[in-house]
Design an enzyme around this catalytic site. Structure first.
Site, PDB file in Angstrom:
ATOM      1  N   GLU A 125      -6.899   2.134  -2.314  1.00 41.02           N
ATOM      2  CA  GLU A 125      -6.697   1.062  -3.128  1.00 41.02           C
ATOM      3  C   GLU A 125      -6.719   0.757  -4.222  1.00 41.02           C
ATOM      4  OE1 GLU A 125      -7.754  -2.482  -0.535  1.00 41.02           O
ATOM      5  OE2 GLU A 125      -7.218  -0.572   1.116  1.00 41.02           O
ATOM      6  N   GLY A 130      -8.440  -4.092   2.581  1.00 44.38           N
ATOM      7  CA  GLY A 130      -9.282  -4.234   2.664  1.00 44.38           C
ATOM      8  C   GLY A 130     -10.294  -4.771   4.390  1.00 44.38           C
ATOM      9  N   GLY A 131      -9.640  -3.960   5.647  1.00 40.70           N
ATOM     10  CA  GLY A 131      -9.494  -3.408   6.700  1.00 40.70           C
ATOM     11  C   GLY A 131      -9.133  -3.947   7.633  1.00 40.70           C
ATOM     12  N   LYS A 180       1.015  -1.406  -0.193  1.00 43.15           N
ATOM     13  CA  LYS A 180      -0.137   0.264   0.308  1.00 43.15           C
ATOM     14  C   LYS A 180       0.841   1.108   0.131  1.00 43.15           C
ATOM     15  CE  LYS A 180      -3.230  -2.901  -0.106  1.00 43.15           C
ATOM     16  NZ  LYS A 180      -3.407  -3.279  -1.502  1.00 43.15           N
ATOM     17  N   VAL A 225     -16.343  -8.841  -7.690  1.00 42.38           N
ATOM     18  CA  VAL A 225     -17.429  -9.237  -7.285  1.00 42.38           C
ATOM     19  C   VAL A 225     -18.478  -8.795  -8.139  1.00 42.38           C
ATOM     20  CG1 VAL A 225     -19.181 -10.107  -5.257  1.00 42.38           C
ATOM     21  CG2 VAL A 225     -17.194 -10.912  -5.085  1.00 42.38           C
ATOM     22  N   GLU A 260      -2.425   7.707   8.055  1.00 41.76           N
ATOM     23  CA  GLU A 260      -2.852   8.930   7.295  1.00 41.76           C
ATOM     24  C   GLU A 260      -3.747   9.208   8.383  1.00 41.76           C
ATOM     25  OE1 GLU A 260      -5.404   6.356   4.248  1.00 41.76           O
ATOM     26  OE2 GLU A 260      -3.316   6.911   3.840  1.00 41.76           O
ATOM     27  N   ARG A 265      -7.792  -7.274 -10.182  1.00 47.67           N
ATOM     28  CA  ARG A 265      -8.442  -8.713 -10.182  1.00 47.67           C
ATOM     29  C   ARG A 265      -9.767  -7.974 -10.758  1.00 47.67           C
ATOM     30  NH1 ARG A 265      -8.920  -7.449  -4.753  1.00 47.67           N
ATOM     31  NH2 ARG A 265     -11.605  -7.793  -4.674  1.00 47.67           N
ATOM     32  N   ILE A 292     -10.292   9.945   7.594  1.00 47.08           N
ATOM     33  CA  ILE A 292     -11.603  10.856   7.070  1.00 47.08           C
ATOM     34  C   ILE A 292     -12.902   9.985   7.445  1.00 47.08           C
ATOM     35  CG2 ILE A 292     -12.413  11.309   4.527  1.00 47.08           C
ATOM     36  CD1 ILE A 292      -9.967  11.326   4.692  1.00 47.08           C
ATOM     37  N   GLU A 326     -10.720   1.858  -5.465  1.00 51.77           N
ATOM     38  CA  GLU A 326     -10.707   2.732  -5.043  1.00 51.77           C
ATOM     39  C   GLU A 326     -10.758   4.056  -4.153  1.00 51.77           C
ATOM     40  OE1 GLU A 326     -11.148  -2.011  -2.777  1.00 51.77           O
ATOM     41  OE2 GLU A 326     -10.728  -0.379  -1.576  1.00 51.77           O
TER      42      GLU A 326
END
Ligand code: MV4
Length: 450
Positions: free
Chosen positions: A288, A164-165, A116, A295, A200, A292, A203, A275
């Protein structure tokens, strides 16, 4: 064009890929674990190879077993779908060494976006807005405190190997910084074996809006508009839609240009998703990039009327894209139907489906691998179907979704259908008044038997 594609995946996405291959006249090879013997992807593929026991590590994630299946079936390309090996740079590299085309970007592109901090640095160089922050890895507490002071509290700590958290911590005041960094580091180490953490600005109440892009091998990159994925719970998306109710033509233009710049900065090849976090003032920040098919790709397919798997296969085979951006002609929304109990903290609820009636009708699409009599195995993710509706307007789309959810019958296991029915009646949801925090305050009403 490829002669034979091996699909290194299972479930609805394996079936989805097989369908497009058939339409393109390409032969298909399914791989399956012993838990998936009765799966439709196994039945509908031209050939199928059993690659091991139920555990993902010994089947769908086993590179040697997948390469052995390639060897015995003579496939000339591999489609990884999403999850499993889809963003594994080593796997993409091994495919290249083997002389089989990995349908997706190069190992180098996957690696650049997988780390990242590297991804963020790449975006800064490409003039893509990123969340304010130092960028680099945290090294010591005094320096971390100084950085946080400069950025301003609250700040968020993220794992450079994450996404993804996982491994994220929010810090509201300086006293908590050292302890939260410690926790983030431990979590990152356990999940990714890499404990690198960066900081960072946090937000508050952001929307999650992502852009679909496509790049070809000739340097062209276009965008296919956005998807709003703000309706999620514990980083699991439940509803996605296009257009975003928060979008404006000028914001779409700016974000679309940023998404294309992101793709061009790494010479991106394949379909990908950029994203962004969008704050209430419509400031947007790169978060990020997913390298791919996702879904929620059907949402985009429905609003632009194109097959994204077909585009993906075509660019992998070296074809040029037409160089145009695509804009939504319709409104589309996807509800993820999971084998989970929404009244019990969304606990997974695998088991035998005793009866199954899919929603049907004009503007309704269901992507699923399940049927009456199918047993949902406990080993993999719990999504059993995607219900996608499209209509001229968002209001009509929600009406259609309600109608479709009411005729969607799954018996034998609990599903997220009742959750979606209640969401479609929520005033704030209907008014497009939501952000990523929406489901934290959403209270599900107990179901009556009527
Ligand atoms: C953030 C954020 C607020 N500020 N970063 C969550 C998943 C990972 N991709 C990054 N995430 C977030 N990063 C800053 N600087 C809020 C989230 C976030 C979130 C983002 C998208 C969708 C749902 C979310 C839920 C909680 C937090």
């Amino acid at each position: 064009m490829f002669q034979k594609i091996l699909i290194a995946n299972r479930g609805e996405i394996a079936l989805r890929i097989i369908r497009t291959c058939k339409e393109m006249g390409i032969k298909t090879v399914a791989v399956y674990s012993t838990a998936d013997r009765e799966s439709l992807h196994v039945r509908f593929a031209d050939e199928a190879v059993c690659i091991g026991p139920p555990s993902s590590a010994e089947s769908y994630l086993s590179v040697p077993k997948i390469m052995a299946a390639v060897e015995i079936t003579n496939a000339d390309a591999i489609h990884p779908g999403y999850g499993f090996l889809a963003e594994n740079a080593e796997f993409a590299e091994i495919c290249t060494e083997y002389g089989v085309k990995f349908i997706g970007p190069s190992a180098d592109m996957i690696r650049k976006m997988g780390d990242k901090i590297t991804a963020k640095d790449t975006m800064i160089k490409a003039n893509v807005p990123v969340v304010p922050g130092s960028g680099g890895l945290l090294t010591n507490t005094p320096d971390a405190l100084k950085q946080a002071e400069e950025i301003g509290y609250p700040v968020i700590l993220k794992a450079t190997a994450g996404g993804g958290g996982k491994g994220m911590r929010i810090v509201w005041d300086p006293e908590k910084l050292e302890g939260e960094w410690e926790k983030a580091r431990a979590e990152a180490k356990a999940s990714f074996t890499n404990d690198g953490i960066y900081m960072e600005k946090f937000i508050e109440e952001p929307r999650h809006i992502e852009f679909q892009i496509v790049g070809d091998q000739h340097g062209n990159v276009v965008h296919l508009s956005e998807r709003d994925c703000s309706i999620q719970r514990r980083h699991q998306k439940l509803v996605e839609e296009c257009p975003s109710p928060f979008m404006t033509p000028s914001l779409r233009k700016k974000m679309g240009e940023a998404a294309i710049a992101a793709g061009k900065s790494i010479n991106y090849e394949g379909v990908g998703t950029v994203e962004f976090l969008v704050d209430k003032h419509r400031n947007f920040y790169f978060m990020e990039m997913n390298t791919r098919i996702q879904v929620e790709h059907p949402v985009t397919e429905e609003v632009i009327d194109h097959d994204l798997i077909k585009e993906q296969i075509k660019v992998a085979a070296g074809e040029k894209i037409d160089g145009k951006n695509y804009f939504p002609k319709m409104h589309a929304m996807e509800c993820r139907i999971n084998a989970e109990d929404p009244f019990n903290d969304f606990r997974p609820n695998p088991g035998k489906i005793t009866s199954f009636h899919s929603a049907k009708g004009q503007g309704v699409r269901v992507d699923t691998h399940v049927y009456a009599g199918y047993t949902v195995p406990p080993y993999y993710d719990s999504m059993i179907a995607k219900l996608i509706c499209k209509a001229q307007t968002r209001e009509e789309c929600i009406r259609k979704m309600k109608r479709a959810l009411n005729e969607f019958i799954v018996e034998g296991i609990k599903t997220t259908v009742p959750f979606h029915k209640q969401l479609m009646e929520d005033e704030d949801f209907i008014n497009g008044n939501f952000n990523t925090g929406f489901l934290n305050d959403f209270v599900l009403k107990e179901e009556s038997d009527s």
